[in-house]
Design an enzyme around this catalytic site. Sequence first.
Site, PDB file in Angstrom:
ATOM      1  N   GLU A 126      28.635 -45.373  29.732  1.00 28.56           N
ATOM      2  CA  GLU A 126      28.717 -44.555  31.014  1.00 28.56           C
ATOM      3  C   GLU A 126      27.883 -43.059  30.746  1.00 28.56           C
ATOM      4  OE1 GLU A 126      32.296 -42.533  33.897  1.00 28.56           O
ATOM      5  OE2 GLU A 126      32.796 -43.236  31.906  1.00 28.56           O
ATOM      6  N   ALA A 267      35.922 -38.567  25.582  1.00 23.32           N
ATOM      7  CA  ALA A 267      36.389 -40.134  25.008  1.00 23.32           C
ATOM      8  C   ALA A 267      35.999 -40.861  26.075  1.00 23.32           C
ATOM      9  CB  ALA A 267      37.831 -39.847  24.912  1.00 23.32           C
ATOM     10  N   MET A 268      35.911 -42.144  25.779  1.00 20.81           N
ATOM     11  CA  MET A 268      35.480 -43.100  26.839  1.00 20.81           C
ATOM     12  C   MET A 268      36.674 -44.306  26.935  1.00 20.81           C
ATOM     13  SD  MET A 268      33.275 -43.975  29.070  1.00 20.81           S
ATOM     14  CE  MET A 268      33.571 -45.651  30.083  1.00 20.81           C
ATOM     15  N   GLU A 269      36.734 -44.678  28.460  1.00 20.38           N
ATOM     16  CA  GLU A 269      37.841 -45.578  28.569  1.00 20.38           C
ATOM     17  C   GLU A 269      37.600 -47.245  28.558  1.00 20.38           C
ATOM     18  OE1 GLU A 269      35.999 -44.402  33.069  1.00 20.38           O
ATOM     19  OE2 GLU A 269      36.421 -43.291  30.858  1.00 20.38           O
ATOM     20  N   ASN A 270      36.504 -47.427  27.997  1.00 16.18           N
ATOM     21  CA  ASN A 270      35.929 -48.793  27.680  1.00 16.18           C
ATOM     22  C   ASN A 270      37.257 -49.664  27.798  1.00 16.18           C
ATOM     23  OD1 ASN A 270      33.301 -47.882  27.201  1.00 16.18           O
ATOM     24  ND2 ASN A 270      34.507 -47.444  25.117  1.00 16.18           N
ATOM     25  N   HIS A 302      44.779 -39.557  29.535  1.00 12.65           N
ATOM     26  CA  HIS A 302      43.689 -39.885  30.223  1.00 12.65           C
ATOM     27  C   HIS A 302      42.823 -41.071  30.178  1.00 12.65           C
ATOM     28  CE1 HIS A 302      40.528 -38.089  33.022  1.00 12.65           C
ATOM     29  NE2 HIS A 302      39.859 -38.817  32.301  1.00 12.65           N
ATOM     30  N   GLU A 303      42.642 -41.421  28.965  1.00 14.53           N
ATOM     31  CA  GLU A 303      41.876 -42.618  28.849  1.00 14.53           C
ATOM     32  C   GLU A 303      42.632 -43.850  29.003  1.00 14.53           C
ATOM     33  OE1 GLU A 303      38.550 -41.941  28.814  1.00 14.53           O
ATOM     34  OE2 GLU A 303      38.891 -40.019  28.356  1.00 14.53           O
ATOM     35  N   HIS A 306      43.164 -44.671  32.735  1.00 13.66           N
ATOM     36  CA  HIS A 306      41.907 -45.103  33.555  1.00 13.66           C
ATOM     37  C   HIS A 306      41.929 -46.591  33.377  1.00 13.66           C
ATOM     38  CE1 HIS A 306      39.047 -42.116  34.318  1.00 13.66           C
ATOM     39  NE2 HIS A 306      38.936 -41.639  33.415  1.00 13.66           N
ATOM     40  N   GLU A 325      37.854 -39.923  38.255  1.00 16.56           N
ATOM     41  CA  GLU A 325      38.023 -38.733  37.279  1.00 16.56           C
ATOM     42  C   GLU A 325      38.903 -37.739  37.896  1.00 16.56           C
ATOM     43  OE1 GLU A 325      37.509 -39.125  34.279  1.00 16.56           O
ATOM     44  OE2 GLU A 325      35.900 -40.561  34.037  1.00 16.56           O
TER      45      GLU A 325
END
Length: 867
Positions: A126, A267-270, A302-303, A306, A325
């Site tokens: 992202e 962080a990233m919500e993959n 949060h992640e 998502h 977001e």
Amino acid sequence: MSENHSDTPVVIHRHAYRPPDWLVPTIALDFALDPQKTRVKARLQVKRNGDHNRPLKLDGNNQKLLAFSVDGQDAQSQVKQEKEGLVIALGGEAHTIETEVEISPESNSQLMGLYASSGLLCTQCEAEGFRRITYFPDRPDILSRYTVRMEADEKAFPVLLSNGNLTLEGKSENGRHFALWNDPFPKPCYLFALVAGNLAAYRDEFITQSGRKVALAIWVRPDDVNKTHHAMNALKMAMAWDEKVYGREYDLDQFNIVAVDDFNFGAMENKSLNIFNSRYILADPDTATDADYDAIAGVVAHEYFHNWSGNRVTCRDWFQLSLKEGFTVFRDQSFSADLGSPAVKRIEDVRSLRAAQFPEDAGPLAHPIQPDSYIEISNFYTATVYNKGAEIIRMMHQLLGAEKFRKGTDLYFERHDGEAATCENFVAAMEEASGVDLTDFRHWYHQAGTPELKASLKWDGATKTSTLTLSQKTAATPSQPEKQPVVLPVAIALIGKQTGKNLIGEQLLTLTKDSESYRFENLAEEPLLSINRHFSAPVTVENQVSPEDLAFLSANDDDPFARYEAMQQLMLDFMVARVRGEQVDPKTVINAVEKTLTNKDLDNAFIAEAVILPSENMVGEKLDIVDPKRIAEIRDDLRKMLGQTLEKLWRQAYQSCERPSYQYTPEAVGARRLKNVALSYLAAGELADAPSIAWLQFEKADNMTDRRGALDVLVNGFSPEREKALTAFYERYKGNALVIDKWFAVQAFSTRPDVIENVKKLAKHPDFTLKNPNRARALIGSFAHNARAFHDLSGEGYRFVTDMVIALDKINSQTAARMIAPFGRWQRYGSDRAEMMQDALKRILSTPDLSRDVFEQASKSLLPNKA
């Protein structure tokens, strides 16, 4: 292929959106992983979307094309290579496209795509990182089902992870092994993830509301497993909370988190494989502060949230970024409020909004939560999109009420599951489910700037009636000279001026016009106005209230946030008046702080928040021309007065908040917070024994919160204990990157006059590197937000940050671009500083081969604030 901007960079416009010409229902990826040379084979099933004869366009950069075929036939000679991708003309309705490319994770310092981090190989896609892995139409409205095969050296990379379910694993030749992953849910390519490395897992499980078992794992370096328990507990609480509050159950049989040291974001919500900056996973009392623990819980939640608000329902295009977001920040804020003190959490969130988003709204980088255009999408991962976006969702929640809001989210998830949606889809679902017309509310999505709410309360003693007049105005922002009135839910109460009692309860007034009046009758006594309670709308409030009345509200208002606001406004008004040269008596401020400190009905966490002075930057926002040196002097003077005058109370607070051993509970966290605030005031009062108290706390501390609190105090002074503490801290934690980040940051935030020289020395320290975003943010980012040092009249602060931005841009342009915002405030400063700040921006823009990220931020920052 180059990522640098051209003389005329391409501007992407929201209104130019067009559905994709070709869809990719399925994609199969085959990785031969190697740090220097990774080969990626991709097989895309492509399908024409609509009646047209446009070619297939595949985005791609920083990769070497080795093979390209269509339906099994070599087609490399038919492919047209453009600046950032491939174009091929295709007949028919569907085809199989196969490519093979070579990429170098180890040389990928931008940390987008597939890159190396401390022996791991990991991805960040992202917003547009997937095009650095393979050729693909890299846009969020193309949803595909992914099958991923990875092969790597088993000794170097014993763990191979990707999205979805592990379907097969085994041995290959020459000491290599493989893993095959399949994700049953269609997703955009920005949610693709891959991790390979020597990792260990802390495992647990969660039973969903329908009785399914979900295997949970947090993957870290083997030595860090014992620091993952807090993150795992947060994950399980978030899963349960999302079921209870939103009815959202997790949809796969496993959920993995991986912590990596080098990461551009938090962080990233993959899908099913969240990748985290290690600072938001690793925690134990010795290395993480209470704020770190809170942040970990919030980011993990949060992640995870998502999974529905971002993954199952994703964004049609990047102009819809706040769809996922803003909504998800609101969800994680609500979760954190439910875990602890809702009032203190609200104070923390609003403080963050005012520190980052309000200045953004008032400067040249102002934009709506749905921007109209961009050059580089990474520049719109902003406080406006996230934090103001969350406030807009919160206002919707207030206007509809909890029950109707939940009906709206249920309808939204049901209607758009598996789709790429828009902000309009979300608002429309809310309207349909609630029956509430939100036509005017939509202005919030397209209008930049922070509204100013003016309030005037008039009292008629003869009729026992008060009339409240509210009016709103939003100042012009770049490209938006005219503003429409927005819908403002304004929570108010009337507090009796003699008794301190709430005379009417809390009422939610919805202001939709430029101005409106409200009448309150049969009041028992003259009232004071309690306005924007719990920060019901993201506005600034102009309300002429005397210092005495603010002090009264700070002691009597029954809304904790409004009580906090009254105290902060009292302090802020005093400092602003002093900066302007007015002779105002500090007695009212001192007495109000004294009353708060001695109020037995208030908890320690709230007291600590209420008695902290507004920041130097907040004072500056209230002035036409900012004088950082004068502001710092006035703020330091008030802290000194409070420290000396209330010395006995600070000592009592400090001693009463001592605890025999560390616990992470709301009560213990609040006690540590007030204890460290009290210590800071004793030091600000220049009390002779303050350094020795701080040093003793530093030495005795059994937790990072107290050790860091003592270091914060000592680093600002000139006592012998300062160097002792800095040396001891470094020697204790050298080798622990996350804690050494704190060591750099605390020195960059120092209030000492020699901070610039010290920061320059730290930039040459063996442990400093621009290659790690956390380290760059710790030193450069912290210094750039140290108002008195950054804006030093010598210009050395500007030159240092400029040099660092230019150097960092060659390594990691996204991180570099985030350092530029403080320069964009040049119009708020006197001509001497303004000229130097403009020169800094011009020097950045004159740098050869500047990235698009930095070019966009620097060029916009030179523009006037207004339209």
